[in-house]
Design a protein around this motif. Structure first.
Motif, PDB file in Angstrom:
ATOM      1  N   LEU A 146       5.743 -55.979 -38.434  1.00  0.00           N
ATOM      2  CA  LEU A 146       5.997 -57.367 -38.089  1.00  0.00           C
ATOM      3  C   LEU A 146       6.410 -57.866 -39.241  1.00  0.00           C
ATOM      4  O   LEU A 146       5.785 -57.739 -40.369  1.00  0.00           O
ATOM      5  CB  LEU A 146       4.832 -57.824 -37.455  1.00  0.00           C
ATOM      6  CG  LEU A 146       4.516 -57.622 -35.918  1.00  0.00           C
ATOM      7  CD1 LEU A 146       2.998 -58.160 -35.581  1.00  0.00           C
ATOM      8  CD2 LEU A 146       5.538 -58.283 -34.868  1.00  0.00           C
ATOM      9  N   TYR A 147       7.235 -58.896 -39.517  1.00  0.00           N
ATOM     10  CA  TYR A 147       7.491 -59.654 -40.428  1.00  0.00           C
ATOM     11  C   TYR A 147       6.224 -60.489 -40.689  1.00  0.00           C
ATOM     12  O   TYR A 147       5.586 -61.012 -39.546  1.00  0.00           O
ATOM     13  CB  TYR A 147       8.761 -60.588 -39.899  1.00  0.00           C
ATOM     14  CG  TYR A 147       9.996 -59.815 -40.192  1.00  0.00           C
ATOM     15  CD1 TYR A 147      10.499 -59.412 -41.503  1.00  0.00           C
ATOM     16  CD2 TYR A 147      11.083 -59.610 -39.071  1.00  0.00           C
ATOM     17  CE1 TYR A 147      11.607 -58.727 -41.494  1.00  0.00           C
ATOM     18  CE2 TYR A 147      12.286 -59.127 -39.394  1.00  0.00           C
ATOM     19  CZ  TYR A 147      12.624 -58.561 -40.308  1.00  0.00           C
ATOM     20  OH  TYR A 147      13.737 -58.026 -40.511  1.00  0.00           O
ATOM     21  N   PRO A 148       6.068 -61.084 -41.768  1.00  0.00           N
ATOM     22  CA  PRO A 148       4.883 -61.816 -42.084  1.00  0.00           C
ATOM     23  C   PRO A 148       4.730 -62.954 -41.027  1.00  0.00           C
ATOM     24  O   PRO A 148       3.436 -63.491 -40.833  1.00  0.00           O
ATOM     25  CB  PRO A 148       4.884 -62.228 -43.689  1.00  0.00           C
ATOM     26  CG  PRO A 148       5.847 -61.072 -44.298  1.00  0.00           C
ATOM     27  CD  PRO A 148       7.055 -60.830 -43.061  1.00  0.00           C
ATOM     28  N   LYS A 149       5.773 -63.631 -40.802  1.00  0.00           N
ATOM     29  CA  LYS A 149       5.842 -64.875 -39.822  1.00  0.00           C
ATOM     30  C   LYS A 149       6.039 -64.699 -38.323  1.00  0.00           C
ATOM     31  O   LYS A 149       5.948 -65.776 -37.553  1.00  0.00           O
ATOM     32  CB  LYS A 149       6.562 -65.783 -40.466  1.00  0.00           C
ATOM     33  CG  LYS A 149       6.295 -66.314 -42.003  1.00  0.00           C
ATOM     34  CD  LYS A 149       7.375 -67.248 -42.622  1.00  0.00           C
ATOM     35  CE  LYS A 149       6.888 -67.801 -43.938  1.00  0.00           C
ATOM     36  NZ  LYS A 149       7.928 -68.689 -44.551  1.00  0.00           N
ATOM     37  N   SER A 150       6.076 -63.407 -37.863  1.00  0.00           N
ATOM     38  CA  SER A 150       6.526 -63.205 -36.495  1.00  0.00           C
ATOM     39  C   SER A 150       5.146 -63.750 -35.755  1.00  0.00           C
ATOM     40  O   SER A 150       5.681 -64.528 -34.715  1.00  0.00           O
ATOM     41  CB  SER A 150       6.901 -61.643 -36.300  1.00  0.00           C
ATOM     42  OG  SER A 150       7.765 -61.426 -36.932  1.00  0.00           O
ATOM     43  N   ARG A 151       4.144 -63.608 -35.902  1.00  0.00           N
ATOM     44  CA  ARG A 151       2.907 -64.069 -35.321  1.00  0.00           C
ATOM     45  C   ARG A 151       2.764 -65.560 -35.202  1.00  0.00           C
ATOM     46  O   ARG A 151       2.442 -66.272 -34.318  1.00  0.00           O
ATOM     47  CB  ARG A 151       1.598 -63.381 -35.804  1.00  0.00           C
ATOM     48  CG  ARG A 151       1.157 -61.994 -35.507  1.00  0.00           C
ATOM     49  CD  ARG A 151      -0.206 -61.506 -35.775  1.00  0.00           C
ATOM     50  NE  ARG A 151      -0.275 -60.345 -35.443  1.00  0.00           N
ATOM     51  CZ  ARG A 151      -0.572 -59.478 -36.243  1.00  0.00           C
ATOM     52  NH1 ARG A 151      -0.036 -59.504 -37.539  1.00  0.00           N
ATOM     53  NH2 ARG A 151      -0.934 -57.777 -35.986  1.00  0.00           N
ATOM     54  N   GLU A 152       3.063 -66.055 -36.439  1.00  0.00           N
ATOM     55  CA  GLU A 152       3.095 -67.655 -36.707  1.00  0.00           C
ATOM     56  C   GLU A 152       4.000 -68.299 -35.932  1.00  0.00           C
ATOM     57  O   GLU A 152       3.964 -69.488 -35.074  1.00  0.00           O
ATOM     58  CB  GLU A 152       3.128 -67.665 -38.159  1.00  0.00           C
ATOM     59  CG  GLU A 152       3.235 -69.439 -38.542  1.00  0.00           C
ATOM     60  CD  GLU A 152       3.794 -69.541 -39.995  1.00  0.00           C
ATOM     61  OE1 GLU A 152       4.321 -70.455 -40.303  1.00  0.00           O
ATOM     62  OE2 GLU A 152       3.182 -68.875 -40.832  1.00  0.00           O
ATOM     63  N   VAL A 153       4.962 -67.726 -35.912  1.00  0.00           N
ATOM     64  CA  VAL A 153       6.197 -68.320 -34.990  1.00  0.00           C
ATOM     65  C   VAL A 153       5.784 -68.440 -33.325  1.00  0.00           C
ATOM     66  O   VAL A 153       5.812 -69.394 -32.671  1.00  0.00           O
ATOM     67  CB  VAL A 153       7.487 -67.818 -35.289  1.00  0.00           C
ATOM     68  CG1 VAL A 153       8.646 -68.060 -34.224  1.00  0.00           C
ATOM     69  CG2 VAL A 153       8.186 -68.107 -36.666  1.00  0.00           C
ATOM     70  N   LEU A 154       5.467 -66.957 -32.780  1.00  0.00           N
ATOM     71  CA  LEU A 154       5.014 -66.908 -31.509  1.00  0.00           C
ATOM     72  C   LEU A 154       3.758 -67.827 -31.352  1.00  0.00           C
ATOM     73  O   LEU A 154       3.732 -68.241 -29.944  1.00  0.00           O
ATOM     74  CB  LEU A 154       4.906 -65.570 -31.373  1.00  0.00           C
ATOM     75  CG  LEU A 154       6.026 -64.418 -30.654  1.00  0.00           C
ATOM     76  CD1 LEU A 154       6.605 -65.180 -29.531  1.00  0.00           C
ATOM     77  CD2 LEU A 154       7.286 -64.561 -31.835  1.00  0.00           C
ATOM     78  N   SER A 155       2.852 -67.843 -32.219  1.00  0.00           N
ATOM     79  CA  SER A 155       1.755 -68.805 -31.855  1.00  0.00           C
ATOM     80  C   SER A 155       2.019 -70.369 -31.770  1.00  0.00           C
ATOM     81  O   SER A 155       1.823 -71.192 -30.590  1.00  0.00           O
ATOM     82  CB  SER A 155       0.635 -68.796 -32.716  1.00  0.00           C
ATOM     83  OG  SER A 155       0.184 -67.204 -32.987  1.00  0.00           O
ATOM     84  N   TRP A 156       3.047 -70.795 -32.565  1.00  0.00           N
ATOM     85  CA  TRP A 156       3.680 -71.906 -32.510  1.00  0.00           C
ATOM     86  C   TRP A 156       4.408 -72.384 -31.166  1.00  0.00           C
ATOM     87  O   TRP A 156       4.111 -73.219 -30.745  1.00  0.00           O
ATOM     88  CB  TRP A 156       4.642 -72.308 -33.774  1.00  0.00           C
ATOM     89  CG  TRP A 156       5.050 -73.679 -33.869  1.00  0.00           C
ATOM     90  CD1 TRP A 156       4.544 -74.957 -34.640  1.00  0.00           C
ATOM     91  CD2 TRP A 156       6.125 -74.173 -33.075  1.00  0.00           C
ATOM     92  NE1 TRP A 156       5.057 -75.953 -34.305  1.00  0.00           N
ATOM     93  CE2 TRP A 156       6.274 -75.629 -33.537  1.00  0.00           C
ATOM     94  CE3 TRP A 156       7.108 -73.674 -32.548  1.00  0.00           C
ATOM     95  CZ2 TRP A 156       7.162 -76.707 -32.811  1.00  0.00           C
ATOM     96  CZ3 TRP A 156       8.147 -74.847 -31.644  1.00  0.00           C
ATOM     97  CH2 TRP A 156       8.078 -75.979 -32.168  1.00  0.00           C
ATOM     98  N   LEU A 157       5.047 -71.610 -31.018  1.00  0.00           N
ATOM     99  CA  LEU A 157       5.994 -71.453 -29.759  1.00  0.00           C
ATOM    100  C   LEU A 157       4.902 -71.734 -28.489  1.00  0.00           C
ATOM    101  O   LEU A 157       5.020 -72.621 -27.431  1.00  0.00           O
ATOM    102  CB  LEU A 157       6.815 -70.336 -29.441  1.00  0.00           C
ATOM    103  CG  LEU A 157       8.007 -70.220 -30.290  1.00  0.00           C
ATOM    104  CD1 LEU A 157       8.807 -68.939 -29.962  1.00  0.00           C
ATOM    105  CD2 LEU A 157       9.077 -71.280 -30.123  1.00  0.00           C
ATOM    106  N   LYS A 158       3.986 -70.614 -28.248  1.00  0.00           N
ATOM    107  CA  LYS A 158       3.034 -70.873 -27.404  1.00  0.00           C
ATOM    108  C   LYS A 158       2.391 -72.405 -27.056  1.00  0.00           C
ATOM    109  O   LYS A 158       2.071 -72.831 -26.109  1.00  0.00           O
ATOM    110  CB  LYS A 158       2.059 -69.618 -27.192  1.00  0.00           C
ATOM    111  CG  LYS A 158       1.093 -69.417 -26.199  1.00  0.00           C
ATOM    112  CD  LYS A 158       0.140 -68.420 -26.354  1.00  0.00           C
ATOM    113  CE  LYS A 158      -0.924 -68.400 -25.197  1.00  0.00           C
ATOM    114  NZ  LYS A 158      -1.635 -67.159 -25.412  1.00  0.00           N
ATOM    115  N   GLU A 159       1.824 -72.621 -28.411  1.00  0.00           N
ATOM    116  CA  GLU A 159       1.113 -73.996 -28.245  1.00  0.00           C
ATOM    117  C   GLU A 159       1.933 -75.005 -28.103  1.00  0.00           C
ATOM    118  O   GLU A 159       1.396 -76.038 -27.510  1.00  0.00           O
ATOM    119  CB  GLU A 159       0.622 -74.078 -29.917  1.00  0.00           C
ATOM    120  CG  GLU A 159      -0.656 -73.060 -30.194  1.00  0.00           C
ATOM    121  CD  GLU A 159      -0.845 -73.029 -31.639  1.00  0.00           C
ATOM    122  OE1 GLU A 159      -0.136 -73.812 -32.462  1.00  0.00           O
ATOM    123  OE2 GLU A 159      -1.703 -72.074 -32.336  1.00  0.00           O
TER     124      GLU A 159
END
Length: 268
Positions: A146-159
């Motif tokens: 995973l790219y370092p910010k993939s989880r961060e981006v997906l979490s932001w979208l969900k929130e």
């Protein structure tokens, strides 16, 4: 009432930083960090094939077996990810069966990926068949993290109430783990997606959402990029992206985190 925004992601090179190695069956040349779709796009009569198996099963196969023996003996399913020349799955199976490429070639490229990427998140193996050659032209393996910010981006979208989807040429065997990690429901994951499938997925989602964003990094994403309300080509992988890909996109980004800046105005 239609929802405002959906984002469709390719997986390899988009959510995952990929390591790719292909081996030519003609001369044994190893091609590292190769864009596998490029080995198909410029050669009529070729197709990129995914194998529905894992590396453990490949290494458990007979030491002197051919790839054709392994596939038939273990009843391994194969699918076409993308092609150049409209090869059918039946023609593709025939090309594989007519080939005497050893299974050891496939093991070799898998081993090289494992050495290159020791903390691997994702590992897959595949083939390129060539109608003119009459068999398998390349064996290949891909792996990534995973790219370092993939989880961060997906979490932001969900929130923020933005629905995320994955449309990938890979099999559900690998995508299931990725979806779980990023908290994307499996019903939002489309596997073995050809370029035409990705375009259709985007168009179907446009019936439900005011804006559909497509994020991809390969030639097999071009149709979906053009169909999307906002097509985003990412070059985070670091290798040079084909001009035709960049020209098909509305936006070109260097980091997946930039997706947030693209989505924000669409939410207004």
């Amino acid at each position: 009432m239609e929802k405002k925004v959906a984002v469709v992601f390719d997986s390899a090179g988009t959510l995952l930083n990929m390591y790719r190695i292909a081996k030519s069956t003609a001369d044994g040349e190893l091609l590292e960090d190769i864009e596998t779709t490029m080995l198909v796009a410029g050669y009529p009569g070729r197709a990129l094939v995914v194998m529905h198996t894992d590396s453990e099963e490949i290494f458990n196969g007979s030491g002197d077996a051919t790839i054709a023996d392994f596939i038939s003996g273990n009843e391994i399913e194969i699918d076409i990810v993308c092609g150049n020349g409209n090869l059918t799955i039946e023609q593709t199976r025939d090309l594989v069966e007519n080939s005497n490429v050893p299974l050891s070639d496939l093991r070799e490229v898998i081993c090289r990926i494992r050495k290159r990427c020791p903390n691997i998140f994702y590992l897959a193996a595949g083939l390129i068949v060539d109608k003119d050659l009459g068999g398998i032209s390349h064996v290949l393996s891909t792996g990534g993290r995973l790219y370092p910010k993939s989880r961060e981006v997906l979490s932001w979208l969900k929130e923020n109430g933005v629905d995320a989807y994955i449309a990938s040429g890979d099999s559900m065997r690998n995508l299931r783990r990725l979806a779980k990690c990023l908290e994307i429901p499996l019903e939002g994951v489309f596997d073995i997606a050809t370029p035409e499938d990705k375009e259709r997925i985007v168009k179907d989602l446009q019936k439900q959402y005011a804006n559909v964003v497509m994020v991809g990094d390969g030639l097999n994403d071009i149709l979906a990029l053009r169909a999307a309300d906002v097509g985003v080509a990412t070059r985070q992988q670091g290798d040079r992206r084909p001009d035709v890909l960049l020209e098909a996109a509305d936006r070109v980004i260097d980091d997946i985190a930039e997706v947030i800046d693209i989505v924000l105005p669409l939410m207004a």
